[in-house]
Design an enzyme around this catalytic site. Structure first.
Site, mmCIF file in Angstrom:
data_model
loop_
_atom_site.group_PDB
_atom_site.id
_atom_site.type_symbol
_atom_site.label_atom_id
_atom_site.label_comp_id
_atom_site.label_asym_id
_atom_site.label_seq_id
_atom_site.Cartn_x
_atom_site.Cartn_y
_atom_site.Cartn_z
ATOM 1 N N GLN A 1 0.836 -1.199 0.000
ATOM 2 C CA GLN A 1 0.000 0.000 0.000
ATOM 3 C C GLN A 1 0.872 1.251 0.000
ATOM 4 O O GLN A 1 1.784 1.395 0.815
ATOM 5 C CB GLN A 1 -0.925 0.028 1.211
ATOM 6 N N TYR B 1 -5.924 10.721 4.789
ATOM 7 C CA TYR B 1 -4.581 11.017 4.310
ATOM 8 C C TYR B 1 -4.623 11.866 3.036
ATOM 9 O O TYR B 1 -5.675 12.361 2.647
ATOM 10 C CB TYR B 1 -3.792 9.720 4.162
ATOM 11 N N ARG C 1 -7.970 2.357 -2.625
ATOM 12 C CA ARG C 1 -8.802 2.298 -1.415
ATOM 13 C C ARG C 1 -9.473 3.642 -1.157
ATOM 14 O O ARG C 1 -8.828 4.692 -1.239
ATOM 15 C CB ARG C 1 -7.974 1.905 -0.196
ATOM 16 N N GLY D 1 -9.058 -7.141 9.206
ATOM 17 C CA GLY D 1 -7.988 -6.422 9.870
ATOM 18 C C GLY D 1 -7.475 -7.143 11.103
ATOM 19 O O GLY D 1 -6.689 -8.080 11.017
#
Length: 355
Positions: A98, A179, A226, A310
């Site tokens: 990622q 982000y 994502r 997760g």
């Protein structure tokens, strides 16, 4: 949960089931952003997840926000990631790295050169961040110039090439969770009036240009993306235009024929249905707060093709085996999620011993 065990394909990768290991920050890289030897063990232990999406890795020094996160832009980092991808492949798994540029979610104390963070606009997120001196308020970032935006796009491109050099099967572009890319999408984080702000098309422009650059560099069948619609993480408010921004963004990304779209679903069933109707390739959904028994709910309903996992995968290296057989799960050690000493809470979670 029968559909979970159907084989499927992501890009050119044949997967044995429809579960994916979600990206999770672990803050255990060396000070120069190089994944250590334990990282190879950690990811290799979880290869039965089929497709592993790595923790977020900064595409440049400017993209770092947290302590001890890995990078993917120097030869030393590439070599470190190669040991990780080798371990995953040797154990039968696949891995996407990622690419995560944090933008304003940073603090000078967390970066080697103590630089001021960058963002679409000079607006502080109003959230705290952990530093070596404890929790601190995230300071006001510096607004990127249009020339610097092009530089950030070039950094994503270079990092994608570096990930492939490191042996990754592909990359996931992190456009979620507050982000940098998400900051361009947000109404309160992007106050620009140039070609990267104000309108639906302009707010999505940076995300699309990053995706196009990465696709041009390594091929669409190696690129995932994502998003996290309606997520307030990082102080983001997407505003009234938010749903339309996502509909436009997903339509444009769909035209690039990426290997998958990964949705961190924080709410908004109608929008998720719209995304499903627009997106033609594999759709991965991670539904916040779901129960283990509902893990296949979106797949059964046709709202997703795969489900990402997760903390269940973090605490259970044999999660697939445990789920198939109904074995109990290890609990997570919260105090070691983002930091720890050696293997504690990282590679020491036990597999299930059949009694």
């Amino acid at each position: 949960m029968t559909k979970l065990w159907d084989k499927t394909k992501v890009g050119t990768i044949e997967l044995p089931h429809r579960l994916v290991m979600a990206p999770m920050t672990r803050s255990r890289a060396q000070g120069d952003g190089v994944p250590g030897e334990l990282a190879a063990q950690y990811y290799g232990q979880r290869a039965s997840m089929g497709l592993i999406i790595s923790e977020g890795s900064q595409p440049s020094a400017e993209g770092q926000g947290y302590l001890f996160t890995p990078g993917i832009y120097t030869q030393e980092q590439i070599a470190g990631w190669r040991t990780v991808t080798n371990a995953v492949h040797q154990s039968g798994g696949s891995m996407y790295i990622q690419l995560m540029h944090v933008g304003r979610i940073s603090h000078p104390e967390n970066t080697p050169d103590h630089h001021q963070a960058v963002a679409p606009s000079a607006v502080a997120p109003g959230v705290p961040i952990f530093t070596a001196k404890g929790m601190r308020e995230v300071p006001v970032p510096r607004e990127l110039t249009e020339e610097e935006i092009q530089g950030a796009i070039a950094d994503f491109r270079k990092a994608a090439a570096s990930a492939i050099e490191a042996g990754a099967d592909g990359v996931e572009i992190h456009g979620a969770n507050g982000y940098l890319i998400h900051q361009f999408l947000g109404e309160n984080s992007n106050l620009r009036t140039d070609s990267y702000g104000a309108t639906v098309e302009n707010r999505a422009r940076f995300a699309i240009e990053v995706a196009k650059a990465v696709v041009d560099e390594i091929g669409a069948d190696r690129v995932g993306f994502r998003i996290s619609p309606k997520s307030p993480l990082g102080g983001i408010d997407e505003g009234t235009l938010g749903p339309d921004v996502y509909r436009y963004l997903v339509k444009e990304l769909n035209a690039l024929h990426l290997s998958y779209l990964h949705v961190m679903h924080a709410g908004g069933e109608e929008l998720l249905q719209d995304i499903r109707s627009i997106w033609e390739n594999p759709l991965i959904v991670n539904r916040a707060g779901r129960a283990l028994a509902d893990l296949d709910k979106d797949i059964q309903a046709g709202a997703a093709d795969l489900a990402s996992v997760g903390q269940w995968a973090l605490a259970n290296p044999d999660f697939i085996d445990r789920l198939k057989n109904g074995y109990p799960l290890n609990p997570v050690k919260p105090e070691t999620l983002y930091a720890g000493e050696g293997s504690d809470g990282y590679t020491d979670y036990p597999t299930y011993a059949v009694r």
